[in-house]
Design an enzyme around this catalytic site. Structure first.
Site, PDB file in Angstrom:
ATOM      1  N   GLN A   1       1.128  -0.863  -0.267  1.00 37.66           N
ATOM      2  CA  GLN A   1       0.158   0.150  -0.151  1.00 37.66           C
ATOM      3  C   GLN A   1       1.119   1.287  -0.025  1.00 37.66           C
ATOM      4  O   GLN A   1       1.701   1.551   1.202  1.00 37.66           O
ATOM      5  CB  GLN A   1      -0.765  -0.016   0.846  1.00 37.66           C
ATOM      6  CG  GLN A   1      -1.775  -1.189   0.956  1.00 37.66           C
ATOM      7  CD  GLN A   1      -2.632  -1.419  -0.495  1.00 37.66           C
ATOM      8  OE1 GLN A   1      -3.762  -0.660  -0.308  1.00 37.66           O
ATOM      9  NE2 GLN A   1      -2.310  -2.536  -0.633  1.00 37.66           N
TER      10      GLN A   1
ATOM     11  N   ARG B   1      -4.353   4.050   4.288  1.00 32.11           N
ATOM     12  CA  ARG B   1      -3.544   4.799   2.880  1.00 32.11           C
ATOM     13  C   ARG B   1      -4.213   3.879   1.572  1.00 32.11           C
ATOM     14  O   ARG B   1      -4.618   2.669   1.924  1.00 32.11           O
ATOM     15  CB  ARG B   1      -2.783   4.858   3.440  1.00 32.11           C
ATOM     16  CG  ARG B   1      -1.673   3.894   3.800  1.00 32.11           C
ATOM     17  CD  ARG B   1      -0.306   3.965   3.793  1.00 32.11           C
ATOM     18  NE  ARG B   1       0.793   2.838   3.483  1.00 32.11           N
ATOM     19  CZ  ARG B   1       1.226   2.464   4.879  1.00 32.11           C
ATOM     20  NH1 ARG B   1       0.974   2.553   6.278  1.00 32.11           N
ATOM     21  NH2 ARG B   1       2.204   1.374   5.183  1.00 32.11           N
TER      22      ARG B   1
ATOM     23  N   ALA C   1     -11.995   3.123   3.789  1.00 30.70           N
ATOM     24  CA  ALA C   1     -10.839   2.176   3.416  1.00 30.70           C
ATOM     25  C   ALA C   1      -9.621   2.667   2.389  1.00 30.70           C
ATOM     26  O   ALA C   1     -10.151   4.204   2.009  1.00 30.70           O
ATOM     27  CB  ALA C   1     -11.355   0.475   2.182  1.00 30.70           C
ATOM     28  N   HIS C   2      -9.056   2.010   1.691  1.00 30.87           N
ATOM     29  CA  HIS C   2      -8.559   2.796   0.857  1.00 30.87           C
ATOM     30  C   HIS C   2      -8.775   3.523  -0.567  1.00 30.87           C
ATOM     31  O   HIS C   2      -9.820   2.385  -0.626  1.00 30.87           O
ATOM     32  CB  HIS C   2      -6.978   1.731   0.960  1.00 30.87           C
ATOM     33  CG  HIS C   2      -6.833   0.502   0.317  1.00 30.87           C
ATOM     34  ND1 HIS C   2      -6.280  -0.459  -0.341  1.00 30.87           N
ATOM     35  CD2 HIS C   2      -8.320  -0.440  -0.386  1.00 30.87           C
ATOM     36  CE1 HIS C   2      -7.334  -1.188  -0.922  1.00 30.87           C
ATOM     37  NE2 HIS C   2      -8.001  -1.473  -0.776  1.00 30.87           N
ATOM     38  N   ASN C   3      -7.680   4.608  -1.023  1.00 29.75           N
ATOM     39  CA  ASN C   3      -8.537   5.534  -1.965  1.00 29.75           C
ATOM     40  C   ASN C   3     -10.000   5.446  -2.025  1.00 29.75           C
ATOM     41  O   ASN C   3     -10.235   6.229  -2.924  1.00 29.75           O
ATOM     42  CB  ASN C   3      -8.552   3.802  -3.385  1.00 29.75           C
ATOM     43  CG  ASN C   3      -7.148   3.488  -3.297  1.00 29.75           C
ATOM     44  OD1 ASN C   3      -6.277   3.969  -3.173  1.00 29.75           O
ATOM     45  ND2 ASN C   3      -7.174   2.126  -3.674  1.00 29.75           N
TER      46      ASN C   3
END
Lengths: 341, 341, 341
Positions: free
Chosen positions: A200, A220, A241-243
């Site tokens: 990540q 991240r 969550a990511h993004n």
């Protein structure tokens, strides 16, 4: 509740830009509810639900709408939105804490970190390599700031906040205890019967004036960053969550979960425990009610729901059993309709 | 994103065991998305959703399937599963952090604890009596390890992780900030109108290669242990109650809750905010979709659901009201059918 | 599991006030499950589910009901509620940890805080101005206690607990790691297109004998306090918003969320991931089953539900699609009924 600042009703009206009716000289030193405020306190009436308490209030002054002020014999401050006026008044009596500059001797600050002399770093906090803390910022007790993070001007990390890596906070961001920003996103690939981690590599960017609740987590990004635009407000125990990308002025209540790469618009409101699936878009000005699930993109503003309210368990069990057979029931209705023809 | 390792396309193809098409000498120093990668970066195409971005990518090389590579004029690495290949490639450029052996002077390690000289213990971490940390393990800043715990070889406790008591971690386990393993299970008995606690005497056993997300909680067992077999992957804000047993290679997304003594099989996948009731079994290879509730044992592999997606609130309110009367509606259909006969 | 105290069956029967059948001299030094207990251990049979294990148990003695004891040839302790008796027995073998008085040298205690000499404060804990810790209390490692808090007699803050501000704990309260009490409530007003914070001026009051699970959050009140009466039991990852009032002896399982100003009665039980909307009342003795949503006041004791259990996804998708058209289906049934007349 007592506060350190005292104001007359006239001063308060002037500071808030409101019309005053009644005694301009009344001294106010704090705020309270209609039911509990005393003669030195300011109360407010915003919801019709509490109109009955107005007649009996002992508050020194009351913030209310013009129509409610009409019959009120006490000192009144007339506001179009009494709740917003109350928020501003309460902030006058109880201003935000100001940084007490300096680094507590028990804090552990990496030699390559930069803490502005006008920032406050509390006891038992650690700050990692290449991280920066700007002037006026408060990093409270027990925080962990990892590597390559930035805490903007006048931020407040109340206590025990974790910024893992590559987390950039704008100005005046407030983060409550237990929140974790910048942990690894949940990126996995199945390879020959075992999970392997997808590194990540992105970070987290948080805009000015955001607020992040206790024990909320914001991962991240996998390649690019997870982003909160300005003035986003997150309650406790939320998972981002990511993004994910959250538009400015959007607010989420406790226990909401947003899956990876979802894109939420501006001025949205997600009520408690709502869930949003990954890789979809929600446009601006969308309201999602409590315990509802968004699993497809929403392209029109408005209010959306799928939560179901309780009924007696014995009755609910019958409804739920029928729900499982609902396709069959619908087909039977179609058959009845056909026969009739 | 820049990384510390650079590889040519030919070296990368060899390391990953993939077919190379195009320029073997291209130097790659990191990874990126199709949309954002530059000439020194490797991108991947895994989902048809992003096929449109392939033509315009500036990436130095792209990981893709044979059928997508056919029309691509740039340098390509052909993979049966481009996403898994990407995960392995990204790990070459960004290898996991290696322990920097030693105990930070601000850490508090009990005299009866054993920390291997090849382990790293970060600042402001405490380790209790009879706990052990193996070689290669990283216990990051702000962690609390209680009594009778074991951290296996090459584990990484990123930061602010708590192992309360009797928590045994296998090798290469990664735990993200805020996670709490080994807290008392929620065991209560009502006795003369008051709750009394049932002492929680078991521990938590976590197999090799497990990953546990930020602010996730795993309680210790009442009598025997709570168990995660190897390679279990848990996202953030998950609750695993006492005596739960999770089979190898099972993955759970954020906000899932598993009640006490549930037994989950191997290679299961639970999507976000799914819930599992206590004292039941789920067999291997079961998928539960988001916000669904499992309240009875599942004995056959496959995908199971009960989540409902949102609709406009005004329309949903009508459906929900009818749902509450659904048993009556079904009876009326039966009456119509009978009359017809 | 071994414990530090050993008792004969006769002593145990006497301490618990139970009838003994069999060998009074058997020495017991701990507890175990029917399946795993050895000859020096006490097991229990409470649920018919485990009756089959009784015949084969190697336990030194078994707690069970009169009807189960009838055919049992081993040493038996006869109890009306074997599970409650087990809880009391296990607590005899494994008594709660007693404070080891003193303040760890790595703890940071404000000059204006008061820690009783008979309290224990663990390593790397900080205690803020005007906070008090009473005799017999344990404040474990890594805790942050802010300003104006009180930790009552014989409380146990296991580790890494945060009390932010104005949190008052009664006697014998236990709080598990990661819990955050007294963070700012989520109070916002929209003002000219931006959110402004409503100062949160109340505190949190927690009654005697409450228990609060890992990573649970309880916000402080907006004007008055958020209140838990005595003997409230909260599991992990629960969100209690500002101004909530929870009646005595109420228990909530993991992942429950209670919105602001809700008032929950005494002796209620909320199962996992249940949700309660704000500004409503639930009377005493209400049970809410798992993943159910309470969005209106409940005025009668009993059990309430709205959770739906999974089915095969392909079947569920059909039911869920029909649910979205349910109002139309109901109208069609009405039309058929009218035609018939």
């Amino acid at each position: 509740m007592d506060a350190k600042h005292a104001l007359t009703a006239a001063e308060l009206a002037q500071r808030l830009g409101l019309e005053l009716r009644g005694d301009p000289a009344i001294a106010l030193h704090g705020v309270g509810s209609l039911a509990a405020a005393g003669p030195g306190e300011l109360a407010f009436l915003s919801s019709a639900r509490y109109r009955g308490e107005l007649a009996a209030t002992r508050a020194g002054a009351v913030l209310l709408r013009g129509e409610d002020a009409a019959g009120y014999p006490g000192t009144a401050l007339v506001a179009g939105d009494p709740y917003a006026a109350y928020a501003r008044a309460a902030a006058l009596f109880h201003p935000r804490r100001v940084a007490a500059p300096g680094i507590h001797p028990s804090a552990v600050v990496h030699a390559d970190a930069e803490v502005d002399p006008a920032a406050e770093v509390g006891p038992l906090t650690s700050i990692g390599a290449r991280s920066r803390v700007a002037a006026g910022a408060i990093v409270g007790p027990g925080c962990v700031i990892g590597e390559d993070c930035a805490v903007g001007r006048d931020c407040e990390l109340v206590a025990r906040v974790t910024l893992v890596a590559r987390v950039l906070l704008g100005a005046r961001v407030r983060i409550h205890p237990g929140a974790v920003l910048g942990a690894d996103g949940f990126g996995l690939a199945m390879d020959a019967g075992r999970w392997i981690n997808v590194p990540q590599l992105g970070g987290v960017r948080v805009g000015d004036d955001c607020e992040i609740g206790a024990n909320t987590t914001i991962d991240r990004g996998a390649i690019e960053d997870t982003v909160l635009e300005e003035d986003v407000r997150l309650d406790n125990l939320i998972q981002i969550a990511h993004n994910v990308h959250v538009g400015a002025h959007t607010a989420m209540a406790g226990c909401v979960g947003i899956a990876g790469s979802a894109r939420i618009g501006r001025y949205c409101m997600l009520a408690g425990a709502a869930g949003v699936a990954g890789h979809l878009e929600i446009c601006d000005h969308v309201v999602v009610t409590a315990m509802s699930m968004v699993s497809q993109s929403i392209r029109e503003p408005g209010e959306y729901s799928s939560g179901i309210s309780v009924m007696r368990s014995r009755d609910w069990r019958r409804s739920a059993a029928r729900l499982r057979q609902l396709d069959g029931l619908a087909r039977r209705v179609i058959a009845l309709e056909r026969e009739r023809e």
